[in-house]
Scaffold this active site. Structure first.
Site, PDB file in Angstrom:
ATOM      1  N   TYR A   1      32.962  37.625  42.776  1.00  0.00           N
ATOM      2  CA  TYR A   1      34.104  38.109  42.014  1.00  0.00           C
ATOM      3  C   TYR A   1      33.795  39.500  41.463  1.00  0.00           C
ATOM      4  O   TYR A   1      33.052  39.643  40.498  1.00  0.00           O
ATOM      5  CB  TYR A   1      34.412  37.122  40.894  1.00  0.00           C
ATOM      6  CG  TYR A   1      35.704  37.367  40.140  1.00  0.00           C
ATOM      7  CD1 TYR A   1      36.566  38.412  40.457  1.00  0.00           C
ATOM      8  CD2 TYR A   1      36.061  36.529  39.086  1.00  0.00           C
ATOM      9  CE1 TYR A   1      37.732  38.619  39.758  1.00  0.00           C
ATOM     10  CE2 TYR A   1      37.238  36.734  38.373  1.00  0.00           C
ATOM     11  CZ  TYR A   1      38.061  37.793  38.713  1.00  0.00           C
ATOM     12  OH  TYR A   1      39.224  37.999  38.011  1.00  0.00           O
TER      13      TYR A   1
ATOM     14  N   LYS B   1      36.360  38.385  46.057  1.00  0.00           N
ATOM     15  CA  LYS B   1      37.610  38.809  45.445  1.00  0.00           C
ATOM     16  C   LYS B   1      37.386  40.214  44.890  1.00  0.00           C
ATOM     17  O   LYS B   1      36.540  40.415  44.027  1.00  0.00           O
ATOM     18  CB  LYS B   1      38.047  37.877  44.318  1.00  0.00           C
ATOM     19  CG  LYS B   1      39.358  38.350  43.667  1.00  0.00           C
ATOM     20  CD  LYS B   1      39.778  37.540  42.455  1.00  0.00           C
ATOM     21  CE  LYS B   1      41.064  38.119  41.865  1.00  0.00           C
ATOM     22  NZ  LYS B   1      41.467  37.464  40.608  1.00  0.00           N
TER      23      LYS B   1
END
Length: 299
Positions: free
Chosen positions: A140, A170
């Site tokens: 992330y 992400k």
């Protein structure tokens, strides 16, 4: 080739709170069911979920509630990143025990300007302590919030060392050059931009979909656009208008306020400190602009 269950559009599901700031699990489950019906997967305990304002028991209860309500875990990602590795291990093991498709893992985010070797060691220790072949991690990258970047060299190191476990990223940087570099260098990973507008631009380059806050209020259009170039062309301007509207305001509060309009439930407007709900003037602006952008609010 990215893992088939880690493709598509995912909503970082916002958490509903009551006036006393307690979790409203029935409202959460109902919202998740609607998102799934609209074609979205679920990313539970993300940034827009206010996960860092929730206890571990609360975060695990959200996962349990939706799975116990019959939502298939193979379309659920769970945010499990914490400052302490052992805390991340607890949340990650719980997600695995419940059969979730993967975990969305922040780097340790308190200390800033840390060395890449230290961030690598954090993920190494998480993987080795969890010690489960089913573990799938989506890294992330949200440096504006975490203060700790998931750099391209770090992704390369982790993917080479743990190819079974590092399955995606992400990218919440909002940086088009960074996103396209990830897509070019890591075709084996599921690369998710954090905006559906960037998704529309990057699908032809191999983007896996998106993990976007505005899926909470516009999942059907975004899922249709992901699944069909024709739909992407037809819906692109409308999708962009909704996203650009939300970005003009504090995102969590704006999305929750819009949900209150969509559902008729004013309880969606509650946020937990340190976030604050929209003031009356800002709420009126959100409502006017979202009514112009969202077809569901135009009836």
């Amino acid at each position: 080739m990215s893992h088939p269950s880690l493709r598509g559009v995912f909503a970082p599901v916002v958490s509903p709170f009551r006036a006393d700031a307690s979790l409203n699990l029935p409202a959460f489950v109902a919202h998740c069911k609607q998102l799934v019906a609209d074609g979205a997967g679920l990313a539970i305990s993300g940034t827009n979920s206010e996960a860092c304002s929730e206890t571990f028991d609360e975060r695990m209860s959200l996962v349990d509630a939706v799975i116990d309500a019959g939502i298939a875990p193979d379309r659920i990602l769970v945010g499990t990143g914490c400052c302490a590795v052992d805390d991340a291990v607890v949340l990650t093991r719980h997600a695995l025990e419940r059969g979730c498709a993967g975990t969305l893992v922040l780097p340790p985010y308190f200390f800033k300007n840390v060395q890449e070797d230290g961030v690598f060691a954090y993920y190494r220790q998480l993987i080795e302590r969890v010690d489960n072949p089913a573990l799938r991690i989506v890294l992330y990258h949200i440096p504006a919030v975490s203060g700790v970047a998931i750099t391209l060299p770090l992704i390369e190191r982790l993917a080479a060392a743990y190819p079974q476990h590092i399955v995606g990223v992400k990218d919440s940087s909002g940086d088009w050059d960074n996103l396209t570099a990830m897509l070019a260098r890591f075709p084996q990973l599921s690369i998710f931009p954090a905006s559906e507008v960037l998704m529309l631009r990057s699908l032809e380059r191999g983007a896996a979909g998106c993990i976007s806050a505005t899926n909470n209020i516009n999942a059907r259009d975004i899922a249709l656009a992901y699944g069909s170039p024709e739909q992407a062309t037809r819906l692109g301007d409308r999708i962009t208008a909704v996203r650009k509207t939300a970005e003009q305001f504090p995102m969590v509060a704006a999305v929750k306020h819009t949900l209150s309009l969509l559902t008729g439930d004013d309880g969606w407007r509650h946020v937990r400190a340190p976030l604050v709900p929209l003031d009356a003037d800002t709420a009126a602006q959100v409502e006017a602009r979202m009514r112009a952008a969202l077809p569901a609010l135009q009836a």
